[in-house]
Scaffold this motif. Structure first.
Motif, short mmCIF file in Angstrom:
data_model
loop_
_atom_site.label_atom_id
_atom_site.label_comp_id
_atom_site.label_asym_id
_atom_site.label_seq_id
_atom_site.Cartn_x
_atom_site.Cartn_y
_atom_site.Cartn_z
N LEU A 1 88.44 11.41 -62.48
CA LEU A 1 87.55 10.58 -63.27
C LEU A 1 86.31 10.18 -62.48
N GLY A 2 85.17 10.28 -63.12
CA GLY A 2 83.93 9.84 -62.50
C GLY A 2 83.42 10.75 -61.40
N GLU A 3 84.03 11.90 -61.24
CA GLU A 3 83.62 12.83 -60.18
C GLU A 3 82.22 13.37 -60.45
N THR A 4 81.43 13.50 -59.40
CA THR A 4 80.06 13.98 -59.53
C THR A 4 80.03 15.49 -59.68
N GLU B 1 77.90 13.14 -70.72
CA GLU B 1 78.82 12.90 -71.85
C GLU B 1 80.27 12.89 -71.37
N ILE B 2 80.64 13.86 -70.56
CA ILE B 2 82.02 13.93 -70.05
C ILE B 2 82.33 12.72 -69.20
N ARG B 3 81.43 12.37 -68.30
CA ARG B 3 81.65 11.23 -67.42
C ARG B 3 81.80 9.93 -68.23
N ASN B 4 80.96 9.75 -69.23
CA ASN B 4 81.06 8.55 -70.07
C ASN B 4 82.38 8.50 -70.82
N LEU B 5 82.80 9.62 -71.35
CA LEU B 5 84.08 9.67 -72.05
C LEU B 5 85.23 9.31 -71.11
N GLU B 6 85.18 9.85 -69.91
CA GLU B 6 86.25 9.58 -68.93
C GLU B 6 86.23 8.12 -68.47
N GLU B 7 85.08 7.64 -68.08
CA GLU B 7 84.98 6.30 -67.50
C GLU B 7 85.19 5.19 -68.52
N GLN C 1 87.11 6.69 -73.74
CA GLN C 1 86.86 6.89 -75.16
C GLN C 1 87.93 7.83 -75.73
N PRO C 2 88.36 7.57 -76.93
CA PRO C 2 89.37 8.45 -77.54
C PRO C 2 88.76 9.81 -77.86
N ILE C 3 89.36 10.84 -77.30
CA ILE C 3 88.92 12.22 -77.56
C ILE C 3 90.15 13.11 -77.38
N ASP C 4 90.23 14.10 -78.18
CA ASP C 4 91.32 15.06 -78.12
C ASP C 4 91.28 15.79 -76.77
N ASP C 5 92.44 16.02 -76.16
CA ASP C 5 92.51 16.71 -74.87
C ASP C 5 91.89 18.10 -74.95
N LEU C 6 92.13 18.78 -76.04
CA LEU C 6 91.57 20.12 -76.21
C LEU C 6 90.04 20.06 -76.24
N LYS C 7 89.50 19.07 -76.93
CA LYS C 7 88.04 18.91 -76.99
C LYS C 7 87.47 18.63 -75.60
N MET C 8 88.15 17.79 -74.83
CA MET C 8 87.69 17.49 -73.47
C MET C 8 87.71 18.75 -72.61
#
Length: 80
Positions: free
Chosen positions: A2-5, A42-48, A51-58
């Motif tokens: 999570l939050g990895e650059t 977008e990915i970082r925001n979702l992780e940090e 936010q609810p998101i389907d694992d497949l979508k991530m």
């Protein structure tokens, strides 16, 4: 992690000069960079923000980011 650059300058620090030059002078490269940076944000925001998101979508988002990174690296190699 999570939050990895994953920004391109951290990924390819030895190519910083080429990255900066191409980003200013080459619209195709700048577009690839913009897509990558936007998706990475977008990915970082979702992780940090957990936010609810389907694992497949991530996973799809992360695969797309990796594909963009590969395209950017190939572009950098071709324009060194």
């Amino acid at each position: 992690m999570l939050g990895e650059t994953h920004d391109i300058l951290h990924e390819f620090p030895d190519l910083e000069g080429t990255i900066r030059k191409l980003r200013q002078e080459d619209t195709e490269f700048a577009g690839l960079m913009e897509k990558h940076d936007s998706l990475d944000d977008e990915i970082r925001n979702l992780e940090e923000l957990n936010q609810p998101i389907d694992d497949l979508k991530m996973e799809e988002l992360k695969k797309t980011r990796a594909l963009l990174k590969d395209q950017i690296y190939q572009y950098l190699r071709d324009n060194k």
